[in-house]
Design an enzyme around this catalytic site. Structure first.
Site, PDB file in Angstrom:
ATOM      1  N   LYS A  33      13.148 -17.017 -98.372  1.00  0.00           N
ATOM      2  CA  LYS A  33      11.692 -16.932 -98.199  1.00  0.00           C
ATOM      3  C   LYS A  33      11.032 -17.801 -99.261  1.00  0.00           C
ATOM      4  CE  LYS A  33       9.478 -12.920 -98.759  1.00  0.00           C
ATOM      5  NZ  LYS A  33       8.903 -11.589 -98.433  1.00  0.00           N
ATOM      6  N   ILE A  58      13.052 -19.715 -89.517  1.00  0.00           N
ATOM      7  CA  ILE A  58      13.257 -18.613 -88.568  1.00  0.00           C
ATOM      8  C   ILE A  58      12.067 -17.660 -88.556  1.00  0.00           C
ATOM      9  CG2 ILE A  58      15.780 -18.625 -88.655  1.00  0.00           C
ATOM     10  CD1 ILE A  58      15.669 -16.438 -90.762  1.00  0.00           C
ATOM     11  N   GLY A  59      11.047 -17.947 -89.354  1.00  0.00           N
ATOM     12  CA  GLY A  59       9.864 -17.083 -89.366  1.00  0.00           C
ATOM     13  C   GLY A  59       8.843 -17.576 -90.359  1.00  0.00           C
ATOM     14  N   ASP A  94       2.996  -1.497 -97.126  1.00  0.00           N
ATOM     15  CA  ASP A  94       2.851  -2.410 -95.987  1.00  0.00           C
ATOM     16  C   ASP A  94       3.916  -2.130 -94.927  1.00  0.00           C
ATOM     17  OD1 ASP A  94       1.548  -4.389 -94.579  1.00  0.00           O
ATOM     18  OD2 ASP A  94       2.619  -6.047 -95.533  1.00  0.00           O
ATOM     19  N   PHE A 112       3.197 -14.809 -96.961  1.00  0.00           N
ATOM     20  CA  PHE A 112       3.854 -15.289 -98.178  1.00  0.00           C
ATOM     21  C   PHE A 112       4.230 -16.749 -98.045  1.00  0.00           C
ATOM     22  CE2 PHE A 112       6.478 -14.291-101.942  1.00  0.00           C
ATOM     23  CZ  PHE A 112       7.340 -15.368-101.945  1.00  0.00           C
ATOM     24  N   GLY A 113       4.754 -17.128 -96.888  1.00  0.00           N
ATOM     25  CA  GLY A 113       5.233 -18.480 -96.659  1.00  0.00           C
ATOM     26  C   GLY A 113       6.261 -18.473 -95.543  1.00  0.00           C
ATOM     27  N   VAL A 125      10.194 -18.608 -93.821  1.00  0.00           N
ATOM     28  CA  VAL A 125      11.530 -18.049 -94.049  1.00  0.00           C
ATOM     29  C   VAL A 125      12.545 -18.947 -93.352  1.00  0.00           C
ATOM     30  CG1 VAL A 125      13.034 -16.046 -93.795  1.00  0.00           C
ATOM     31  CG2 VAL A 125      10.576 -15.720 -94.120  1.00  0.00           C
TER      32      VAL A 125
END
Length: 424
Positions: free
Chosen positions: A140, A118-119, A236, A123-124, A126
């Site tokens: 995630k 879904i995203g 962030d 980081f990687g 999800v």
């Protein structure tokens, strides 16, 4: 005599053999119990490495907008170790933090072999996951070639193990198995704020919702700065790191770059997202709470204008400030998608606050508690206006009904008088 000697020798031999066997059995039992003791101690040490969850001001125990709670389990205590019965294989409750450890096998099954993406971020990827309990979560997964990602993984587990607030996305589990690192969060069904601001598949966010989202984010940051012990700097803040739940409530997400205040405040490398970064941090490499305030100011202008820093947002703000003086006249930068459907006073008040937040001098920026007060006042004033308008409408209706009744009464008297005159 010889028979007796032979019998004695045989007896001694048998005794030696039996003694040796008993010694071997004793040694094996000792090693077995020692190994189990080491496992118990290892488990205890592992649990102690993650800090205790601490609820702060304005905290909430609801971990998901789903009606079902976190993954349930039945536990029993065996040799002092808290272990799962009927739960995910090889998983257990990290008792000190309340965070669950999930097995790779169960997450693989819940994400349909990691096909439900879904995203994707630095980081990687999800994934949306449906757990066996019926709960929906977001998983995630750390990119295997990301050294920074592994560091962020440990940061999030350590920080979110003790941070708990209704305007922060809650970490409910993790997995560190088969060379993989994964974080399991509550599933935020409405996605990110950025998708609502820039994706055509979503309806335009109303002005009232934008103000409420701004207040939600401000409250989350206020908790990090003033409610968490020790305080935490997010580092962030941006629209893609603000997630929305089923009721469009906003929560701050992605704590991979976060740091506890007073720890490692001077960085050798610049980290964060350009356009949201505090100019003071870029020049000095020192980040403070006011660095988050700057990023929050950019986010406020993003909500007002409907454009991100890569689309020339701050340049637009600087041009507008020449005419507004930082106070009024900000409606010229309002998001065209709003089609003029906003309260001018609210927009100017929020823009004036945002302009203070992005001041190049950190000392002149407000604290997050001050931004919460300003945004709360905007909403309070709106509600008071609505209440006053409702009271006026009710009073007007009552006056109209009274006038109507008086008119009917007068007409009745007039008819009675006329009738009397004719009779005479």
């Amino acid at each position: 005599m010889k028979a007796k000697s032979s019998g004695l020798i045989i007896g001694i031999s048998i005794g030696v053999v039996i003694g040796a066997l008993l010694a071997i059995i004793g040694l094996l039992c000792f090693r077995f119990h020692r190994k189990r003791s080491q496992i118990g101690n290892s488990s205890s040490r592992r649990a102690a490495t993650i800090p205790i969850r601490a609820n702060g001001a304005d905290s909430c125990t609801v971990l998901s907008d789903s009606s079902i709670g976190t993954e349930s389990s039945r536990t029993s205590i065996h040799n002092g170790i808290l272990s799962w019965i009927g739960g995910p294989r090889k998983s257990h409750v990290v008792a000190a933090s309340g965070i669950l450890e999930y097995s790779y096998k169960d997450l693989q099954k819940a994400t349909c072999n990691f096909t439900s993406a879904i995203g994707k971020g630095a980081f990687g990827s999800v994934y949306k996951a449906q757990m066996t309990t019926g709960e929906t979560v977001a998983v995630k997964v750390l990119a295997t070639n990301s050294k920074q990602g592994e560091k962020e993984f440990h940061t999030e587990v350590m920080l979110l193990g003790r941070l708990h607030h209704r305007n922060l996305v809650n970490l409910v589990g993790y997995c560190a198995e088969k060379g993989q690192h994964m974080l399991i969060y509550v599933y935020m069904s409405k996605g990110s704020l950025s998708s609502h601001l820039y994706s055509e598949k979503h309806e335009t966010l109303s002005w009232s919702l934008r103000v409420q989202i701004a207040l939600d984010v401000a409250r989350g940051l206020e908790y990090l700065h003033d409610g968490a012990v020790p305080p935490v700097i997010h580092r962030d803040i941006k629209s893609s790191n603000i997630l929305l739940d089923q009721s469009m409530g906003a929560r701050v997400a992605d704590f991979g770059l976060s740091r506890e205040d007073m720890l490692n405040r001077n960085a050798t490398n610049i980290q964060g997202t350009f356009g949201y970064l505090d100019p003071e941090y870029i020049s000095t490499r020192a980040f403070t709470k006011k660095s988050d305030v700057y990023s929050f100011g950019v986010l406020l202008f993003e909500l007002i204008a409907g454009r991100n820093p890569l689309q020339g947002l701050l340049e637009l703000v600087e041009l507008a400030s020449l005419n507004t003086g930082g106070q009024v006249g900000w409606e010229e930068i309002a998001d065209p998608h709003l089609d003029g459907k906003f309260d001018e006073r609210e927009l100017n008040d929020m823009a004036a606050l945002a302009y203070k937040c992005v001041n190049r001098s950190p000392r002149k920026r407000p604290a997050m508690r001050d931004t919460v007060q300003v945004l709360s006042h905007i909403l309070k004033t709106r509600h008071e206006k609505k209440r006053s308008a409702s009271e006026v409408v009710i009073a007007t209706g009552q006056s109209d009904r009274q006038n109507s009744m008086n008119g009917e009464h007068c007409r009745a008297e007039s008819l009675d008088s006329t009738a009397d005159y004719v009779d005479v």
